[in-house]
Design an enzyme around this catalytic site. Structure first.
Site, PDB file in Angstrom:
ATOM      1  N   ASP A  37      26.384 -23.182   6.715  1.00 32.77           N
ATOM      2  CA  ASP A  37      25.781 -23.049   5.374  1.00 32.77           C
ATOM      3  C   ASP A  37      24.600 -22.090   5.358  1.00 32.77           C
ATOM      4  OD1 ASP A  37      23.908 -24.459   6.767  1.00 32.77           O
ATOM      5  OD2 ASP A  37      23.767 -26.132   5.360  1.00 32.77           O
ATOM      6  N   GLU A  39      21.847 -22.269   7.336  1.00 35.66           N
ATOM      7  CA  GLU A  39      20.569 -22.805   7.832  1.00 35.66           C
ATOM      8  C   GLU A  39      20.339 -22.391   9.286  1.00 35.66           C
ATOM      9  OE1 GLU A  39      20.340 -27.017   7.125  1.00 35.66           O
ATOM     10  OE2 GLU A  39      20.212 -26.739   4.955  1.00 35.66           O
ATOM     11  N   GLN A 105       2.438  -7.081   1.693  1.00 39.70           N
ATOM     12  CA  GLN A 105       2.284  -7.805   0.419  1.00 39.70           C
ATOM     13  C   GLN A 105       1.005  -8.636   0.483  1.00 39.70           C
ATOM     14  OE1 GLN A 105       5.783  -9.536  -1.381  1.00 39.70           O
ATOM     15  NE2 GLN A 105       7.106  -8.466   0.054  1.00 39.70           N
ATOM     16  N   ASP A 178      -1.723   8.859   5.172  1.00 37.74           N
ATOM     17  CA  ASP A 178      -2.375   8.480   3.907  1.00 37.74           C
ATOM     18  C   ASP A 178      -3.796   8.014   4.192  1.00 37.74           C
ATOM     19  OD1 ASP A 178      -2.218   5.787   4.771  1.00 37.74           O
ATOM     20  OD2 ASP A 178      -0.292   5.524   3.796  1.00 37.74           O
ATOM     21  N   LYS A 203      -1.488  10.490  -0.437  1.00 38.54           N
ATOM     22  CA  LYS A 203      -0.189   9.855  -0.733  1.00 38.54           C
ATOM     23  C   LYS A 203      -0.335   8.845  -1.858  1.00 38.54           C
ATOM     24  CE  LYS A 203       2.265   6.173   1.492  1.00 38.54           C
ATOM     25  NZ  LYS A 203       2.660   5.512   2.728  1.00 38.54           N
ATOM     26  N   ARG A 205       2.056   5.886  -3.978  1.00 32.49           N
ATOM     27  CA  ARG A 205       3.369   5.229  -4.057  1.00 32.49           C
ATOM     28  C   ARG A 205       3.506   4.564  -5.419  1.00 32.49           C
ATOM     29  NH1 ARG A 205       7.214   3.366  -0.224  1.00 32.49           N
ATOM     30  NH2 ARG A 205       5.900   3.723   1.601  1.00 32.49           N
ATOM     31  N   ASP A 229       1.280   6.022  12.260  1.00 32.01           N
ATOM     32  CA  ASP A 229       1.254   5.058  11.149  1.00 32.01           C
ATOM     33  C   ASP A 229       1.473   3.662  11.729  1.00 32.01           C
ATOM     34  OD1 ASP A 229       1.021   4.252   8.550  1.00 32.01           O
ATOM     35  OD2 ASP A 229       2.742   5.371   7.798  1.00 32.01           O
ATOM     36  N   GLY A 235      11.263   5.148   6.554  1.00 33.79           N
ATOM     37  CA  GLY A 235      11.028   6.466   7.139  1.00 33.79           C
ATOM     38  C   GLY A 235      10.575   7.499   6.116  1.00 33.79           C
TER      39      GLY A 235
HETATM   40  C1  R5P Z   1       1.985   1.981   4.025  1.00 37.13           C
HETATM   41  O1  R5P Z   1       0.828   1.943   3.583  1.00 37.13           O
HETATM   42  C2  R5P Z   1       2.305   1.844   5.481  1.00 37.13           C
HETATM   43  O2  R5P Z   1       1.196   2.088   6.277  1.00 37.13           O
HETATM   44  C3  R5P Z   1       3.449   2.752   5.883  1.00 37.13           C
HETATM   45  O3  R5P Z   1       3.076   4.090   5.681  1.00 37.13           O
HETATM   46  C4  R5P Z   1       4.678   2.448   5.066  1.00 37.13           C
HETATM   47  O4  R5P Z   1       4.883   1.084   4.971  1.00 37.13           O
HETATM   48  C5  R5P Z   1       5.898   3.093   5.629  1.00 37.13           C
HETATM   49  O5  R5P Z   1       7.005   2.769   4.842  1.00 37.13           O
HETATM   50  P1  R5P Z   1       8.224   3.760   4.724  1.00 37.13           P
HETATM   51  O6  R5P Z   1       8.689   4.071   6.110  1.00 37.13           O
HETATM   52  O7  R5P Z   1       9.277   2.998   3.957  1.00 37.13           O
HETATM   53  O8  R5P Z   1       7.749   4.961   3.971  1.00 37.13           O
END
Ligand code: R5P
Length: 302
Positions: A37, A39, A105, A178, A203, A205, A229, A235
């Site tokens: 199921d 789990e 998040q 960023d 950057k 988003r 990063d 990516g």
């Molecule tokens: C965002 O602030 C993170 O530091 C990464 O740059 C980001 O999560 C990378 O996500 P993706 O590979 O989907 O662009």
């Protein structure tokens, strides 16, 4: 059995074994499956419930998605492991979550959201963790929600050593994809020398579509570039940073990430954009996990 023992979570078997070797302590592995199921089932491979009694138990389980399990399953396995350790009357439970899923998040970006990073951390605590270690968490401030000691380990030294000693990168320019990554990039640059240049993009988003916009001209002509990063997911960020670095005349480009999740066709996007190499750590177990975090974990647990 010795005073300390490592539980190797299904998602971090290699890292757990490497860490156990560094610390010279025993490992207990897990039996795990998914019921029809859906789990999640997991148990420690032990004959007797008393084996963890009065022991200091170190649970190592990352929570990145892999081809065999998504992050939600990894998290449920983790909750199970902490709860079972607690039930078995251990003395202390140290939880090591090398990559904490949902860590992006950590803020309310749109009305109605819950900041699940903090919720997840509270759940780890309420299962019975006495202390928590994470590696290069997206935003360390999220850890403040906890009442137990929590440590964010910095992997930069090990990544830099790998690039210097194994790949022989010399006099690089560190490119920050960023604003959020600038602190990380600055710390990283120091391992290549005090005057190592740092360049940055701007950057943005879109919080609804996830689309990114990056602009910037970099002083990287004829230089070896390291783009560092915390996470590579789709990516997209890395590929765009690579394209712009290439356009600005970079010679070699190394895509470096603590947590190289590499979802779907991220490898093709990044190498296709012109990176010479993708370098990740074993917080995520995949083909680019070249740098082990076992020494970093071991030196902090000693
Ligand atoms: C965002 O602030 C993170 O530091 C990464 O740059 C980001 O999560 C990378 O996500 P993706 O590979 O989907 O662009």
């Amino acid at each position: 059995m010795s005073e300390k023992v490592i539980i190797a979570g299904p998602a971090s078997q290699l890292l757990a074994m490497r860490t156990a070797k560094e610390l010279n302590i025993e490992v207990i592995n897990c039996e795990f499956k998914t019921f029809p199921d859906g789990e999640t089932y997991i148990r420690f491979n032990v004959d007797d419930d008393s084996v963890l009694k009065d022991k200091e138990v170190i649970i190592i389980q990352t929570t990145g998605a892999s081809s065999s399990a998504d992050q939600n399953k990894r998290i449920i396995q983790l909750f199970n492991m902490i709860s079972a350790t607690k039930r078995m009357n251990s003395k202390k439970i140290t939880v090591v979550v090398p990559y904490l899923a949902y860590s992006r998040q950590d803020k309310v970006f749109r009305p109605g959201e819950c900041m699940f990073a903090q919720t997840l951390l509270k759940l780890i605590e309420s299962c019975g963790a006495d202390e928590l270690y994470v590696i290069d968490i997206h935003a360390p401030e999220a850890l403040k929600v906890l009442n137990i000691p929590a440590y964010n380990l910095n992997p930069m030294k090990y990544l830099a050593e790998y690039l210097k000693n194994e790949i022989k990168v010399k006099d690089p320019v560190i490119v920050s994809p960023d604003k959020g990554a600038i602190e990380r990039s600055t710390a990283f640059a120091k391992f290549f020398g005090e005057n190592t240049p740092i360049e940055m993009f701007s950057k943005e988003r879109d919080v609804i579509t996830g689309q990114i916009k990056m602009v910037g001209e970099l002083k990287v002509k004829g230089k070896d570039v390291i783009i560092a990063d915390d996470i590579i997911s789709s990516g997209g960020t890395m590929a765009t940073a690579i394209q712009l670095s290439k356009k600005s005349g970079a010679k070699h480009i190394y895509a470096v990430s603590t947590h190289a999740l590499l979802i779907e066709n991220a490898i093709v996007r990044i190498l296709g954009a012109g990176a010479d190499m993708i370098i990740g750590t074993d917080t995520i177990d995949n083909p680019v996990s070249m740098v082990s975090m076992s020494k970093l974990i071991a030196e902090n647990l000693k």
